[in-house]
Design a protein around this motif. Sequence first.
Motif, PDB file in Angstrom:
ATOM      1  N   ASN A  31      18.767  49.931 -45.706  1.00 24.88           N
ATOM      2  CA  ASN A  31      19.596  50.902 -44.985  1.00 24.88           C
ATOM      3  C   ASN A  31      18.905  52.225 -44.691  1.00 24.88           C
ATOM      4  OD1 ASN A  31      21.900  49.136 -45.101  1.00 24.88           O
ATOM      5  ND2 ASN A  31      21.952  49.609 -47.283  1.00 24.88           N
ATOM      6  N   ASN A  32      17.675  52.367 -45.120  1.00 21.90           N
ATOM      7  CA  ASN A  32      16.994  53.646 -44.943  1.00 21.90           C
ATOM      8  C   ASN A  32      15.536  53.449 -44.565  1.00 21.90           C
ATOM      9  OD1 ASN A  32      19.072  55.603 -46.298  1.00 21.90           O
ATOM     10  ND2 ASN A  32      18.848  53.883 -47.707  1.00 21.90           N
ATOM     11  N   CYS A  33      15.064  54.274 -43.666  1.00 24.91           N
ATOM     12  CA  CYS A  33      13.627  54.353 -43.465  1.00 24.91           C
ATOM     13  C   CYS A  33      13.064  55.219 -44.580  1.00 24.91           C
ATOM     14  CB  CYS A  33      13.299  54.980 -42.113  1.00 24.91           C
ATOM     15  SG  CYS A  33      12.717  53.748 -40.958  1.00 24.91           S
ATOM     16  N   VAL A  34      11.921  54.861 -45.096  1.00 23.08           N
ATOM     17  CA  VAL A  34      11.321  55.653 -46.170  1.00 23.08           C
ATOM     18  C   VAL A  34       9.945  56.146 -45.748  1.00 23.08           C
ATOM     19  CG1 VAL A  34      12.545  54.610 -48.113  1.00 23.08           C
ATOM     20  CG2 VAL A  34      10.487  53.506 -47.221  1.00 23.08           C
ATOM     21  N   THR A  35       9.500  57.190 -46.404  1.00 24.90           N
ATOM     22  CA  THR A  35       8.156  57.697 -46.156  1.00 24.90           C
ATOM     23  C   THR A  35       7.207  57.083 -47.185  1.00 24.90           C
ATOM     24  OG1 THR A  35       8.435  59.563 -47.658  1.00 24.90           O
ATOM     25  CG2 THR A  35       9.074  59.908 -45.358  1.00 24.90           C
ATOM     26  N   THR A  36       5.927  57.199 -46.904  1.00 21.66           N
ATOM     27  CA  THR A  36       4.926  56.695 -47.843  1.00 21.66           C
ATOM     28  C   THR A  36       5.096  57.330 -49.218  1.00 21.66           C
ATOM     29  OG1 THR A  36       3.341  56.237 -46.089  1.00 21.66           O
ATOM     30  CG2 THR A  36       2.442  56.553 -48.286  1.00 21.66           C
ATOM     31  N   SER A  37       5.358  58.626 -49.266  1.00 22.64           N
ATOM     32  CA  SER A  37       5.476  59.279 -50.576  1.00 22.64           C
ATOM     33  C   SER A  37       6.711  58.780 -51.330  1.00 22.64           C
ATOM     34  CB  SER A  37       5.484  60.805 -50.449  1.00 22.64           C
ATOM     35  OG  SER A  37       6.568  61.231 -49.672  1.00 22.64           O
TER      36      SER A  37
END
Length: 93
Positions: A31-37
Amino acid sequence: GNEDYQEALRSIESKSFSDAKMTVVKQVLKNNCVTTSQVKGFAQLFSFETDKLAFVKYAYDYTSDKKNFYKVNDVFTYESSIEELNKYLETHQ
């Protein structure tokens, strides 16, 4: 946002077993796009290298800044894990 991320981290951290952690984190990613960090943060919640690797591979598709994905290498203890991830990414553009 960051608040959602912190909440997700706490939820995953509260699970004792890596299977349960993996289930929750996959629900979060759906449900979410995430960042690399953020991927790094989630990966660090897993105790075992194999789980970290399995998670990171899964998370790649959901990562918004794929150009920074090399930074997740920091979560691994073994060179072989980094090599395996690299192979996976090469076949998974």
